[in-house]
Design a protein around this motif. Structure first.
Motif, mmCIF file in Angstrom:
data_model
loop_
_atom_site.group_PDB
_atom_site.id
_atom_site.type_symbol
_atom_site.label_atom_id
_atom_site.label_comp_id
_atom_site.label_asym_id
_atom_site.label_seq_id
_atom_site.Cartn_x
_atom_site.Cartn_y
_atom_site.Cartn_z
ATOM 1 N N LYS A 60 0.836 -1.206 0.000
ATOM 2 C CA LYS A 60 0.000 0.000 0.000
ATOM 3 C C LYS A 60 0.863 1.246 0.000
ATOM 4 O O LYS A 60 0.610 2.195 -0.737
ATOM 5 C CB LYS A 60 -0.934 -0.017 1.202
ATOM 6 C CG LYS A 60 -1.848 1.179 1.271
ATOM 7 C CD LYS A 60 -1.620 1.879 2.580
ATOM 8 C CE LYS A 60 -2.406 3.160 2.663
ATOM 9 N NZ LYS A 60 -1.918 4.029 3.689
ATOM 10 N N GLN A 61 1.906 1.255 0.802
ATOM 11 C CA GLN A 61 2.774 2.429 0.893
ATOM 12 C C GLN A 61 3.504 2.679 -0.425
ATOM 13 O O GLN A 61 3.509 3.803 -0.927
ATOM 14 C CB GLN A 61 3.781 2.261 2.021
ATOM 15 C CG GLN A 61 4.674 3.470 2.212
ATOM 16 C CD GLN A 61 5.672 3.269 3.339
ATOM 17 O OE1 GLN A 61 5.848 2.173 3.844
ATOM 18 N NE2 GLN A 61 6.328 4.345 3.728
ATOM 19 N N LEU A 62 4.116 1.659 -0.995
ATOM 20 C CA LEU A 62 4.884 1.839 -2.226
ATOM 21 C C LEU A 62 3.990 2.162 -3.429
ATOM 22 O O LEU A 62 4.337 3.025 -4.239
ATOM 23 C CB LEU A 62 5.739 0.591 -2.495
ATOM 24 C CG LEU A 62 6.847 0.337 -1.475
ATOM 25 C CD1 LEU A 62 7.568 -0.968 -1.782
ATOM 26 C CD2 LEU A 62 7.834 1.495 -1.445
ATOM 27 N N ILE A 63 2.865 1.497 -3.522
ATOM 28 C CA ILE A 63 1.953 1.782 -4.631
ATOM 29 C C ILE A 63 1.340 3.171 -4.450
ATOM 30 O O ILE A 63 1.180 3.916 -5.427
ATOM 31 C CB ILE A 63 0.886 0.679 -4.773
ATOM 32 C CG1 ILE A 63 1.578 -0.618 -5.233
ATOM 33 C CG2 ILE A 63 -0.209 1.090 -5.742
ATOM 34 C CD1 ILE A 63 0.697 -1.839 -5.228
ATOM 35 N N GLY A 64 1.037 3.550 -3.215
ATOM 36 C CA GLY A 64 0.534 4.898 -2.951
ATOM 37 C C GLY A 64 1.539 5.963 -3.360
ATOM 38 O O GLY A 64 1.170 6.982 -3.953
ATOM 39 N N MET A 65 2.808 5.741 -3.069
ATOM 40 C CA MET A 65 3.853 6.687 -3.470
ATOM 41 C C MET A 65 3.964 6.753 -4.991
ATOM 42 O O MET A 65 4.136 7.840 -5.557
ATOM 43 C CB MET A 65 5.185 6.291 -2.837
ATOM 44 C CG MET A 65 5.242 6.572 -1.351
ATOM 45 S SD MET A 65 6.692 5.906 -0.477
ATOM 46 C CE MET A 65 8.046 6.301 -1.532
ATOM 47 N N ALA A 66 3.857 5.616 -5.657
ATOM 48 C CA ALA A 66 3.915 5.600 -7.120
ATOM 49 C C ALA A 66 2.742 6.385 -7.713
ATOM 50 O O ALA A 66 2.913 7.133 -8.679
ATOM 51 C CB ALA A 66 3.915 4.158 -7.632
ATOM 52 N N ILE A 67 1.564 6.230 -7.122
ATOM 53 C CA ILE A 67 0.389 6.968 -7.602
ATOM 54 C C ILE A 67 0.604 8.468 -7.395
ATOM 55 O O ILE A 67 0.305 9.275 -8.289
ATOM 56 C CB ILE A 67 -0.893 6.488 -6.897
ATOM 57 C CG1 ILE A 67 -1.243 5.075 -7.363
ATOM 58 C CG2 ILE A 67 -2.055 7.444 -7.149
ATOM 59 C CD1 ILE A 67 -2.338 4.404 -6.551
#
Length: 103
Positions: A60-67
């Motif tokens: 969630k954290q890494l995908i959120g940062m990518a978004i």
């Protein structure tokens, strides 16, 4: 059980409140879709394959940062494109005015 625990604990939805039946159903459906997408993304896109073995919190954290990065760069590029278009329109207008005065 795991999906609800992770959504409340890691996705910060523990204090989210809805009062109507339709609101609750929409909330649960939204969370299930978002959760499923995050869990399946590493298996569907090669660039996120390294997240297959990571915890839901890390995903969630890494995908959120990518978004966030995608949104920032999209907004930035759109802003630049709008400025370029505006400059091109202004330049064309100035040329048109200059040509009008020359005649």
């Amino acid at each position: 059980e795991v999906i609800f625990y992770e959504q409340k604990t890691f996705w910060s939805f523990g204090k989210y409140m809805v009062r109507s039946k339709k609101g609750i159903e929409s909330y649960v459906n939204f969370l299930a879709i978002a959760y499923s997408c995050v869990q399946l993304l590493p298996f569907k896109q090669e660039r996120y394959a390294h997240l297959k073995e990571e915890s839901s919190q890390v995903k969630k954290q890494l995908i959120g940062m990518a978004i966030q990065q995608e949104v920032f760069f999209y907004t930035f590029v759109l802003s630049i494109e709008n400025r370029i278009k505006s400059l091109a329109i202004l330049k064309a207008y100035e040329q048109w005015v200059e040509e009008k005065h020359n005649f």
